[in-house]
Design a protein around this motif. Structure first.
Motif, PDB file in Angstrom:
ATOM      1  N   LYS B   9       0.837  -1.204   0.000  1.00 66.45           N
ATOM      2  CA  LYS B   9       0.000   0.000   0.000  1.00 66.45           C
ATOM      3  C   LYS B   9       0.872   1.254   0.000  1.00 66.45           C
ATOM      4  O   LYS B   9       0.521   2.262  -0.600  1.00 66.45           O
ATOM      5  N   HIS B  10       1.989   1.163   0.729  1.00 71.60           N
ATOM      6  CA  HIS B  10       2.949   2.265   0.772  1.00 71.60           C
ATOM      7  C   HIS B  10       4.344   1.706   0.525  1.00 71.60           C
ATOM      8  O   HIS B  10       4.648   0.587   0.948  1.00 71.60           O
ATOM      9  N   LEU B  11       5.199   2.508  -0.119  1.00 75.56           N
ATOM     10  CA  LEU B  11       6.578   2.095  -0.368  1.00 75.56           C
ATOM     11  C   LEU B  11       7.474   3.320  -0.372  1.00 75.56           C
ATOM     12  O   LEU B  11       7.186   4.296  -1.068  1.00 75.56           O
ATOM     13  N   VAL B  12       8.527   3.249   0.418  1.00 80.39           N
ATOM     14  CA  VAL B  12       9.544   4.292   0.415  1.00 80.39           C
ATOM     15  C   VAL B  12      10.839   3.639  -0.059  1.00 80.39           C
ATOM     16  O   VAL B  12      11.243   2.606   0.468  1.00 80.39           O
ATOM     17  N   MET B  13      11.465   4.224  -1.047  1.00 77.56           N
ATOM     18  CA  MET B  13      12.689   3.641  -1.582  1.00 77.56           C
ATOM     19  C   MET B  13      13.699   4.723  -1.956  1.00 77.56           C
ATOM     20  O   MET B  13      13.316   5.850  -2.307  1.00 77.56           O
ATOM     21  N   GLY B  14      14.966   4.348  -1.859  1.00 74.23           N
ATOM     22  CA  GLY B  14      16.027   5.244  -2.275  1.00 74.23           C
ATOM     23  C   GLY B  14      16.257   5.140  -3.766  1.00 74.23           C
ATOM     24  O   GLY B  14      15.763   4.225  -4.435  1.00 74.23           O
ATOM     25  N   MET B  15      16.997   6.071  -4.282  1.00 72.08           N
ATOM     26  CA  MET B  15      17.197   6.138  -5.729  1.00 72.08           C
ATOM     27  C   MET B  15      18.033   4.989  -6.273  1.00 72.08           C
ATOM     28  O   MET B  15      18.017   4.721  -7.479  1.00 72.08           O
ATOM     29  N   THR B  16      18.737   4.282  -5.393  1.00 74.12           N
ATOM     30  CA  THR B  16      19.544   3.154  -5.865  1.00 74.12           C
ATOM     31  C   THR B  16      18.862   1.812  -5.628  1.00 74.12           C
ATOM     32  O   THR B  16      19.389   0.772  -5.995  1.00 74.12           O
ATOM     33  N   ASN B  17      17.704   1.834  -5.011  1.00 77.95           N
ATOM     34  CA  ASN B  17      17.012   0.581  -4.683  1.00 77.95           C
ATOM     35  C   ASN B  17      16.343  -0.043  -5.898  1.00 77.95           C
ATOM     36  O   ASN B  17      16.067   0.634  -6.898  1.00 77.95           O
ATOM     37  N   LYS B  18      16.069  -1.329  -5.758  1.00 80.04           N
ATOM     38  CA  LYS B  18      15.205  -2.041  -6.714  1.00 80.04           C
ATOM     39  C   LYS B  18      14.026  -2.586  -5.935  1.00 80.04           C
ATOM     40  O   LYS B  18      14.206  -3.276  -4.934  1.00 80.04           O
ATOM     41  N   LYS B  19      12.840  -2.267  -6.403  1.00 73.09           N
ATOM     42  CA  LYS B  19      11.617  -2.739  -5.746  1.00 73.09           C
ATOM     43  C   LYS B  19      10.607  -3.123  -6.815  1.00 73.09           C
ATOM     44  O   LYS B  19      10.767  -2.793  -7.986  1.00 73.09           O
ATOM     45  N   SER B  20       9.547  -3.802  -6.368  1.00 71.50           N
ATOM     46  CA  SER B  20       8.483  -4.190  -7.287  1.00 71.50           C
ATOM     47  C   SER B  20       7.119  -3.905  -6.691  1.00 71.50           C
ATOM     48  O   SER B  20       6.908  -4.109  -5.492  1.00 71.50           O
ATOM     49  N   LEU B  21       6.223  -3.442  -7.538  1.00 69.82           N
ATOM     50  CA  LEU B  21       4.825  -3.288  -7.174  1.00 69.82           C
ATOM     51  C   LEU B  21       4.062  -4.467  -7.755  1.00 69.82           C
ATOM     52  O   LEU B  21       4.356  -4.911  -8.872  1.00 69.82           O
ATOM     53  N   LYS B  22       3.066  -4.923  -6.991  1.00 65.05           N
ATOM     54  CA  LYS B  22       2.312  -6.089  -7.446  1.00 65.05           C
ATOM     55  C   LYS B  22       0.821  -5.781  -7.524  1.00 65.05           C
ATOM     56  O   LYS B  22       0.296  -4.993  -6.735  1.00 65.05           O
ATOM     57  N   CYS B  23       0.183  -6.442  -8.467  1.00 60.49           N
ATOM     58  CA  CYS B  23      -1.247  -6.266  -8.691  1.00 60.49           C
ATOM     59  C   CYS B  23      -1.854  -7.615  -9.031  1.00 60.49           C
ATOM     60  O   CYS B  23      -1.269  -8.404  -9.782  1.00 60.49           O
ATOM     61  N   GLU B  24      -3.039  -7.855  -8.491  1.00 57.99           N
ATOM     62  CA  GLU B  24      -3.692  -9.143  -8.712  1.00 57.99           C
ATOM     63  C   GLU B  24      -5.189  -8.942  -8.872  1.00 57.99           C
ATOM     64  O   GLU B  24      -5.799  -8.143  -8.159  1.00 57.99           O
ATOM     65  N   GLN B  25      -5.758  -9.665  -9.817  1.00 61.37           N
ATOM     66  CA  GLN B  25      -7.221  -9.649  -9.983  1.00 61.37           C
ATOM     67  C   GLN B  25      -7.679 -11.056 -10.327  1.00 61.37           C
ATOM     68  O   GLN B  25      -6.978 -11.783 -11.035  1.00 61.37           O
ATOM     69  N   HIS B  26      -8.860 -11.412  -9.818  1.00 55.03           N
ATOM     70  CA  HIS B  26      -9.416 -12.745 -10.076  1.00 55.03           C
ATOM     71  C   HIS B  26     -10.810 -12.625 -10.667  1.00 55.03           C
ATOM     72  O   HIS B  26     -11.698 -13.428 -10.353  1.00 55.03           O
ATOM     73  N   MET B  27     -10.984 -11.617 -11.516  1.00 54.38           N
ATOM     74  CA  MET B  27     -12.269 -11.423 -12.177  1.00 54.38           C
ATOM     75  C   MET B  27     -12.272 -12.025 -13.573  1.00 54.38           C
ATOM     76  O   MET B  27     -13.243 -11.862 -14.300  1.00 54.38           O
ATOM     77  N   GLY B  28     -11.160 -12.646 -13.959  1.00 55.50           N
ATOM     78  CA  GLY B  28     -11.064 -13.209 -15.299  1.00 55.50           C
ATOM     79  C   GLY B  28     -10.807 -12.171 -16.371  1.00 55.50           C
ATOM     80  O   GLY B  28     -11.000 -12.438 -17.564  1.00 55.50           O
ATOM     81  N   HIS B  29     -10.399 -10.985 -15.947  1.00 60.78           N
ATOM     82  CA  HIS B  29     -10.112  -9.925 -16.911  1.00 60.78           C
ATOM     83  C   HIS B  29      -8.840 -10.242 -17.685  1.00 60.78           C
ATOM     84  O   HIS B  29      -7.871 -10.767 -17.136  1.00 60.78           O
ATOM     85  N   ARG B  30      -8.834  -9.871 -18.970  1.00 68.00           N
ATOM     86  CA  ARG B  30      -7.682 -10.189 -19.811  1.00 68.00           C
ATOM     87  C   ARG B  30      -6.858  -8.970 -20.180  1.00 68.00           C
ATOM     88  O   ARG B  30      -5.883  -9.072 -20.927  1.00 68.00           O
ATOM     89  N   ALA B  31      -7.257  -7.807 -19.691  1.00 66.17           N
ATOM     90  CA  ALA B  31      -6.473  -6.587 -19.907  1.00 66.17           C
ATOM     91  C   ALA B  31      -6.121  -5.996 -18.549  1.00 66.17           C
ATOM     92  O   ALA B  31      -6.971  -5.897 -17.660  1.00 66.17           O
ATOM     93  N   MET B  32      -4.852  -5.609 -18.400  1.00 60.67           N
ATOM     94  CA  MET B  32      -4.404  -5.008 -17.145  1.00 60.67           C
ATOM     95  C   MET B  32      -3.545  -3.792 -17.456  1.00 60.67           C
ATOM     96  O   MET B  32      -2.870  -3.742 -18.487  1.00 60.67           O
ATOM     97  N   TYR B  33      -3.597  -2.826 -16.555  1.00 64.22           N
ATOM     98  CA  TYR B  33      -3.045  -1.512 -16.831  1.00 64.22           C
ATOM     99  C   TYR B  33      -2.248  -0.994 -15.625  1.00 64.22           C
ATOM    100  O   TYR B  33      -2.604  -1.269 -14.476  1.00 64.22           O
ATOM    101  N   TRP B  34      -1.229  -0.198 -15.921  1.00 65.73           N
ATOM    102  CA  TRP B  34      -0.570   0.602 -14.887  1.00 65.73           C
ATOM    103  C   TRP B  34      -0.784   2.072 -15.192  1.00 65.73           C
ATOM    104  O   TRP B  34      -0.581   2.522 -16.334  1.00 65.73           O
ATOM    105  N   TYR B  35      -1.222   2.803 -14.164  1.00 66.75           N
ATOM    106  CA  TYR B  35      -1.376   4.237 -14.241  1.00 66.75           C
ATOM    107  C   TYR B  35      -0.524   4.891 -13.157  1.00 66.75           C
ATOM    108  O   TYR B  35      -0.309   4.332 -12.089  1.00 66.75           O
ATOM    109  N   LYS B  36      -0.111   6.113 -13.424  1.00 71.58           N
ATOM    110  CA  LYS B  36       0.595   6.927 -12.440  1.00 71.58           C
ATOM    111  C   LYS B  36      -0.271   8.146 -12.148  1.00 71.58           C
ATOM    112  O   LYS B  36      -0.812   8.772 -13.079  1.00 71.58           O
TER     113      LYS B  36
END
Lengths: 113, 115
Positions: B9-36
């Motif tokens: 839900k929240h993430l604080v990272m430094g400029m040299t870090n590597k991190k990942s955001l995760k998203c999951e849906q179980h509605m059977g949808h076949r299109a997924m999107y990232w927005y900023k």
């Protein structure tokens, strides 16, 4: 590129009052969506419109797809405090796909009890 | 409750870090999107996956790397981010990107702060 003009930018109303906001575009859309976003949360879909002239209700909310396909409005009747939030309109005309939603800049609604 | 789940839900990272955001849906949808989404602004499209294949990349810098391991999961790998990348990152899904009556459903986002 395409742009949506959403107005008003913000509204301060008394509980119980009706609210109206709208979006206009210089180009045609074939889908209009209305979302509400609360602080710290993602946008929640309120109403989806797919046909020009379509008028759709969801409880106290009513939205219409303009006949020219260049505008849409959202009305909220008898506002309550939980209506507070930011309302976004969004349009799409990319082959019916909604992967290219164009968002309005939002209307911030404040409701005074 | 949203049917699109994002972690963390929240993430604080430094400029040299590597991190990942995760998203999951179980509605059977076949299109997924990232927005900023920056504060007081509407969401801006970053990436679109359709049937697990990248369909749209809105000229996003390579320090953002999306991944779709399967039809239910969507990741966003982050590396060498800048402070101006701090924002709310929203995941969304829809039944099918080519269907006009297939609205987007959003998750509650990951609030990212880059220090």
């Amino acid at each position: 590129g395409q742009q949506l003009n959403q107005s008003p930018q913000s509204m301060f109303i008394q509980e119980g009052e009706d609210v109206s906001m709208n979006c206009t575009s210089s180009s045609i859309f074939n889908t209009w969506l209305w979302y509400k976003q609360d602080p710290g949360e993602g946008p929640v879909l309120l109403i989806a419109l797919y046909k020009a002239g379509e008028l759709t209700s969801n409880g106290r909310l009513t939205a219409q797809f303009g006949i020219t396909r260049k505008d849409s409005f959202l009305n909220i009747s008898a506002s309550i405090p939980s209506d507070v939030g930011i309302y976004f309109c969004a349009g799409s005309n990319y082959g019916g796909s909604q992967g290219n939603l164009i968002f309005g800049k939002g209307t911030k609604l404040s409701v005074k009890p | 409750d949203t049917e699109v789940t994002q972690t963390p839900k929240h993430l604080v990272m430094g400029m040299t870090n590597k991190k990942s955001l995760k998203c999951e849906q179980h509605m059977g949808h076949r299109a997924m999107y990232w927005y900023k989404q920056k504060a007081k602004k509407p969401p801006e499209l970053m990436f679109v996956y359709s049937y697990e294949k990248l369909s749209i990349n809105e000229s996003v810098p390579s320090r953002f790397s999306p991944e779709c391991p399967n039809s239910s999961l969507l990741n966003l790998h982050l590396h060498a981010l800048q402070p101006e990348d701090s924002a709310l990152y929203l995941c969304a899904s829809s039944q099918d990107r080519k269907q006009s009556n297939s609205p987007l459903h959003f998750g509650n986002g990951t609030r990212l702060t880059v220090t």
